[in-house]
Design a protein around this motif. Structure first.
Motif, PDB file in Angstrom:
ATOM      1  N   SER A 118       0.886  -1.173   0.000  1.00 40.07           N
ATOM      2  CA  SER A 118       0.000   0.000   0.000  1.00 40.07           C
ATOM      3  C   SER A 118       0.913   1.210   0.000  1.00 40.07           C
ATOM      4  CB  SER A 118      -0.916  -0.017   1.232  1.00 40.07           C
ATOM      5  OG  SER A 118      -0.162   0.146   2.409  1.00 40.07           O
ATOM      6  N   CYS A 119       0.336   2.435  -0.059  1.00 39.69           N
ATOM      7  CA  CYS A 119       1.217   3.608  -0.237  1.00 39.69           C
ATOM      8  C   CYS A 119       2.066   3.874   1.004  1.00 39.69           C
ATOM      9  CB  CYS A 119       0.393   4.831  -0.631  1.00 39.69           C
ATOM     10  SG  CYS A 119      -0.336   5.730   0.758  1.00 39.69           S
ATOM     11  N   GLY A 120       1.558   3.518   2.180  1.00 41.68           N
ATOM     12  CA  GLY A 120       2.336   3.685   3.404  1.00 41.68           C
ATOM     13  C   GLY A 120       2.327   5.088   3.974  1.00 41.68           C
ATOM     14  N   LYS A 121       1.679   6.050   3.275  1.00 39.15           N
ATOM     15  CA  LYS A 121       1.762   7.427   3.772  1.00 39.15           C
ATOM     16  C   LYS A 121       0.421   8.159   3.834  1.00 39.15           C
ATOM     17  CE  LYS A 121       3.370   9.224  -0.718  1.00 39.15           C
ATOM     18  NZ  LYS A 121       3.036   8.093  -1.551  1.00 39.15           N
ATOM     19  N   CYS A 122      -0.653   7.570   3.339  1.00 36.82           N
ATOM     20  CA  CYS A 122      -1.952   8.265   3.409  1.00 36.82           C
ATOM     21  C   CYS A 122      -2.514   8.127   4.828  1.00 36.82           C
ATOM     22  CB  CYS A 122      -2.928   7.701   2.377  1.00 36.82           C
ATOM     23  SG  CYS A 122      -3.523   6.044   2.754  1.00 36.82           S
ATOM     24  N   GLU A 123      -3.612   8.835   5.111  1.00 34.61           N
ATOM     25  CA  GLU A 123      -4.134   8.810   6.490  1.00 34.61           C
ATOM     26  C   GLU A 123      -4.580   7.404   6.896  1.00 34.61           C
ATOM     27  OE1 GLU A 123      -8.128  11.172   5.353  1.00 34.61           O
ATOM     28  OE2 GLU A 123      -8.144  10.364   7.385  1.00 34.61           O
ATOM     29  N   TYR A 124      -5.024   6.606   5.924  1.00 35.82           N
ATOM     30  CA  TYR A 124      -5.460   5.248   6.261  1.00 35.82           C
ATOM     31  C   TYR A 124      -4.264   4.358   6.592  1.00 35.82           C
ATOM     32  CZ  TYR A 124      -9.815   6.986   4.402  1.00 35.82           C
ATOM     33  OH  TYR A 124     -10.931   7.739   4.192  1.00 35.82           O
ATOM     34  N   CYS A 125      -3.237   4.416   5.723  1.00 39.87           N
ATOM     35  CA  CYS A 125      -2.037   3.602   5.985  1.00 39.87           C
ATOM     36  C   CYS A 125      -1.414   3.994   7.323  1.00 39.87           C
ATOM     37  CB  CYS A 125      -1.023   3.769   4.859  1.00 39.87           C
ATOM     38  SG  CYS A 125      -1.501   2.915   3.350  1.00 39.87           S
ATOM     39  N   GLU A 126      -1.419   5.324   7.612  1.00 38.91           N
ATOM     40  CA  GLU A 126      -0.809   5.769   8.871  1.00 38.91           C
ATOM     41  C   GLU A 126      -1.580   5.298  10.104  1.00 38.91           C
ATOM     42  OE1 GLU A 126      -0.094   9.966   8.636  1.00 38.91           O
ATOM     43  OE2 GLU A 126       1.796   9.648   7.566  1.00 38.91           O
ATOM     44  N   PHE A 153      -7.979   0.437   3.209  1.00 33.91           N
ATOM     45  CA  PHE A 153      -8.685   1.568   2.592  1.00 33.91           C
ATOM     46  C   PHE A 153      -7.714   2.564   1.951  1.00 33.91           C
ATOM     47  CE2 PHE A 153     -11.338   0.718   6.595  1.00 33.91           C
ATOM     48  CZ  PHE A 153     -12.146  -0.211   5.951  1.00 33.91           C
ATOM     49  N   CYS A 154      -6.488   2.152   1.715  1.00 35.43           N
ATOM     50  CA  CYS A 154      -5.434   3.050   1.207  1.00 35.43           C
ATOM     51  C   CYS A 154      -5.931   3.931   0.061  1.00 35.43           C
ATOM     52  CB  CYS A 154      -4.237   2.220   0.729  1.00 35.43           C
ATOM     53  SG  CYS A 154      -2.951   3.203  -0.044  1.00 35.43           S
ATOM     54  N   ASP A 155      -5.614   5.240   0.154  1.00 39.98           N
ATOM     55  CA  ASP A 155      -6.023   6.216  -0.860  1.00 39.98           C
ATOM     56  C   ASP A 155      -5.539   5.851  -2.261  1.00 39.98           C
ATOM     57  OD1 ASP A 155      -7.553   8.087   0.382  1.00 39.98           O
ATOM     58  OD2 ASP A 155      -5.877   9.373   0.995  1.00 39.98           O
ATOM     59  N   GLU A 156      -4.350   5.269  -2.329  1.00 41.88           N
ATOM     60  CA  GLU A 156      -3.796   4.955  -3.655  1.00 41.88           C
ATOM     61  C   GLU A 156      -4.187   3.557  -4.107  1.00 41.88           C
ATOM     62  OE1 GLU A 156       0.354   5.875  -4.018  1.00 41.88           O
ATOM     63  OE2 GLU A 156       0.045   7.835  -3.078  1.00 41.88           O
TER      64      GLU A 156
HETATM   65 ZN   LIG Z   1      -2.117   4.484   1.740  1.00 46.57          ZN
END
Ligand SMILES: [Zn+2]
Ligand SMILES: [Zn+2]
Length: 357
Positions: free
Chosen positions: A95-103, A109-112
């Motif tokens: 996953s992207c690892g940096k969106c609010e969901y990943c954090e 639910f990752c934004d990317e």
């Molecule tokens: Zn993410």
């Protein structure tokens, strides 16, 4: 990037049966682990994807996302795994690892968009990811789970990686516990694990099934009551009596009669994936301020928490262990609801497949 050819079971188009094919895995990046796959469960969404039921399938496809294996190689920067560890990979492999969901440990639910373990764009190799019906899996350690040491039956633990987290996450989110009366609709791959987990959480469980033969089984698995849902008179005895209902049915069905079983402010949460839209009558939700919701798998931290919870409470799936050569027949049986309750493939059988063909 360097690549490695390995054996897998997949298909190149809709009409082919699954059969042995060759795929490539990436060679290890610094944070990657490589595992020899020991067992892989068969989930209803594998069936949907190989049949292109959601119109999202890219061929060739190798399904399988309930993966348990042994770590055989680790990248130079891997900290949390060592060679020989029993490890697992579920639905999410990146996953992207940096969106609010990943954090917030909600990678699902990752934004990317999440990279799923199969049929998902592969960031490293191009093309699509290939799943667990294969010899090996390569994955960033961040998305790999530890299988607790006290789980003896690794084959029966494989379905926890998708079915287990799919039911654990909503049971936890909606705070199912000793003071709650809950309903579970359907006793299949998802439902039978939901019964065990909800029981361990201390709830009073009523199971609704269309199958007379599964009613006794529901009680054996831990349900307090089992109701034949085709008998409306029986169903109506439970009107306004439940705090929460988990709906595990993956085929078209009428949720309205179940919404009416909820107390005020109760929630019915869908975790099955019926391909067609479901109809909901307004009065079934406005009366009693009821909610109709859904839930999809869980994040990596929660998946580890679920594995630890299941190990502590001695929970695994009820399975039929098969060889990879029997997988097409197994998918047919799954489609007809003829499995108790999850097929798991013994992936050591893949080694023999060349000789048998
Ligand atoms: Zn993410
Ligand atoms: Zn699944």
């Amino acid at each position: 990037m360097n690549k490695k050819n390995i054996k897998a079971y997949g298909k190149e188009n809709l009409d082919n049966p699954l059969h042995e094919i060759n795929i490539v895995r990436r060679t290890l990046l610094p944070n990657d682990i490589e595992m020899n796959i020991l067992y892989c469960g068969i989930c209803h969404s594998d069936l949907h994807q190989i049949k292109n039921d959601f119109g999202m399938t890219s061929y060739p496809i190798v399904p399988g996302h309930e993966i348990i294996g042994k770590v055989i190689r680790i990248g130079t920067d891997v900290n949390n795994f060592k060679i020989g560890d029993i490890a697992a990979v579920g639905c999410i492999v990146d996953s992207c690892g940096k969106c609010e969901y990943c954090e917030h440990d909600l990678e699902q639910f990752c934004d990317e968009g999440v990279t799923f373990s199969f049929n998902s764009p592969d960031k490293h190799l191009g093309g699509m990811t290939f799943g667990g019906f294969s010899e090996k899996y390569v994955c960033d350690e961040k998305y790999v789970l530890h299988v607790p040491k006290n789980i003896d039956d690794l084959a029966a633990a494989a379905p926890l990686l998708c079915a287990g987290i799919t039911v654990y996450s909503p049971l936890k989110h909606w705070k199912v516990g000793p003071d709650k009366k809950i309903g579970i609709i359907g006793i299949g791959g998802l439902g039978h694990i939901a019964i065990k987990i909800a029981k361990a959480m201390g709830s009073y469980i009523t199971v609704f099934t269309t199958s007379l033969s599964k009613m006794e089984d529901a009680k054996r698995l831990g349900a307090d009551e089992a109701v034949l849902s085709t008998d409306l008179e029986q169903l109506n005895k439970y009107l306004r009596s439940l705090d929460f209902i988990l709906d595990t049915v993956s085929a078209k069905h009428d949720v309205n009669s179940y919404l009416n079983l909820l107390k005020h402010d109760g929630s019915l949460v869908l975790v099955g994936l019926p391909p067609e839209p479901l109809e909901i009558g307004a009065f079934n939700v406005v009366i009693g301020r009821r909610s109709f919701s859904g839930s999809n798998i869980g994040g990596i931290a929660e998946t580890q928490e679920m594995l630890d919870f299941c190990a502590k409470h001695n929970i695994t799936a009820e399975i039929e262990l098969i060889n990879i050569q029997e997988v097409n027949e197994a998918f047919e049986k799954l489609e007809n609801g003829n499995v108790k309750y999850r097929f798991v493939v013994d992936m050591s059988s893949l080694e023999q497949s060349q000789k048998e063909i």
